[in-house]
Design a protein around this motif. Structure first.
Motif, PDB file in Angstrom:
ATOM      1  N   GLU A  30      52.833  72.708  45.131  1.00  0.00           N
ATOM      2  CA  GLU A  30      53.901  73.324  45.926  1.00  0.00           C
ATOM      3  C   GLU A  30      53.377  73.837  47.258  1.00  0.00           C
ATOM      4  O   GLU A  30      54.086  73.818  48.268  1.00  0.00           O
ATOM      5  CB  GLU A  30      54.524  74.476  45.126  1.00  0.00           C
ATOM      6  N   SER A  31      52.125  74.290  47.268  1.00  0.00           N
ATOM      7  CA  SER A  31      51.527  74.790  48.512  1.00  0.00           C
ATOM      8  C   SER A  31      51.391  73.690  49.555  1.00  0.00           C
ATOM      9  O   SER A  31      51.397  73.967  50.762  1.00  0.00           O
ATOM     10  CB  SER A  31      50.149  75.393  48.221  1.00  0.00           C
ATOM     11  N   ALA A  43      55.327  73.019  50.742  1.00  0.00           N
ATOM     12  CA  ALA A  43      56.018  74.125  51.415  1.00  0.00           C
ATOM     13  C   ALA A  43      56.010  74.040  52.942  1.00  0.00           C
ATOM     14  O   ALA A  43      57.051  74.268  53.582  1.00  0.00           O
ATOM     15  CB  ALA A  43      55.423  75.461  50.963  1.00  0.00           C
TER      16      ALA A  43
END
Length: 235
Positions: free
Chosen positions: A50-51, A54
């Motif tokens: 997810e990092s 994002a």
């Protein structure tokens, strides 16, 4: 000497003319916005963290909002263009004239509603009918793009018919054929851009189910076409 060569290079002067136009900046932001939309989808589909996803989701959202701000009041430009097309008494094909009016009114409706929704998007004022207005803006955009695409198809047909009347054995006919080929290339490119852009609003209103990958890549390509067209205009 190297610094002078860079400062006075024609390419830099061209870029500055391009970047000085609102349309040029908008097309660059649009390219980054839709590429980020595509790339965020790609990272998600390949099970990335997810990092990693994002930042591209943030670019997609922030650049979309920035472009809405830059477009405030632009609907007036399209209303004026529609009025000019309606008042045009010159030797204009009536089909293209009415399609031009429809295109400009469609874009004007889309941009005016989009500007109202902006106040809800940035949290200035809550708009109760934001979702309905968003759907209506998409439908206006579909109308404008459909008129533009139909005008492109009709223009290509007219050019084909006109080409049949040329005598390519004469110098004048050869010159006219080259002119028609340039017009055909421009019409074809605009038609491709319109069809790619149509994927965005038709998906937005639920007429077709498309994922962010398709919409992102379609928007990126149409944006690059817009960048290239604006780059040529500022040459």
């Amino acid at each position: 000497m190297v610094a002078d060569a860079l400062v006075y290079h024609p390419a830099l002067a061209h870029y500055l003319r391009f970047a000085a136009t609102t349309l040029g900046r908008d097309k660059l932001l649009r390219t980054l916005q839709y590429f980020s939309r595509f790339y965020a989808w790609y990272l998600y589909r390949t099970n990335q963290a997810e990092s990693a996803i994002a930042p591209f989701n943030a670019i997609k959202k922030q650049f979309a909002t920035t472009r809405k701000v830059l477009r405030i009041g632009k609907f007036i430009e399209h209303l004026k263009a529609a009025a000019l097309a309606a008042d045009n008494k010159g030797p204009v094909d009536p089909v293209l004239r009415y399609l031009a009016i429809g295109r400009q009114l469609g874009y004007a409706g889309y941009l005016s509603l989009d500007s109202i929704i902006l106040f809800d998007a940035i949290g200035v004022r809550k708009v109760a009918a934001a979702k309905r207005m968003q759907d209506s803006s998409y439908r206006c955009w579909i109308s404008g793009l459909a008129c533009s695409a139909l005008a492109g198809v009709y223009t290509l047909w007219r050019l084909k018919q006109k080409e049949k009347t040329l005598d390519l054995k004469e110098g004048e006919g050869v010159v006219e054929a080259k002119k028609l080929e340039k017009e055909r290339a421009a019409a074809r490119l605009q038609l491709i851009s319109d069809l790619l852009d149509l994927t965005i609003p038709v998906s937005g209103v639920g007429l077709v189910s498309l994922d962010d990958g398709i919409i992102g890549i379609a928007g990126t390509i149409s944006s690059l076409i817009g960048v290239w067209s604006q780059w040529r205009k500022t040459a």
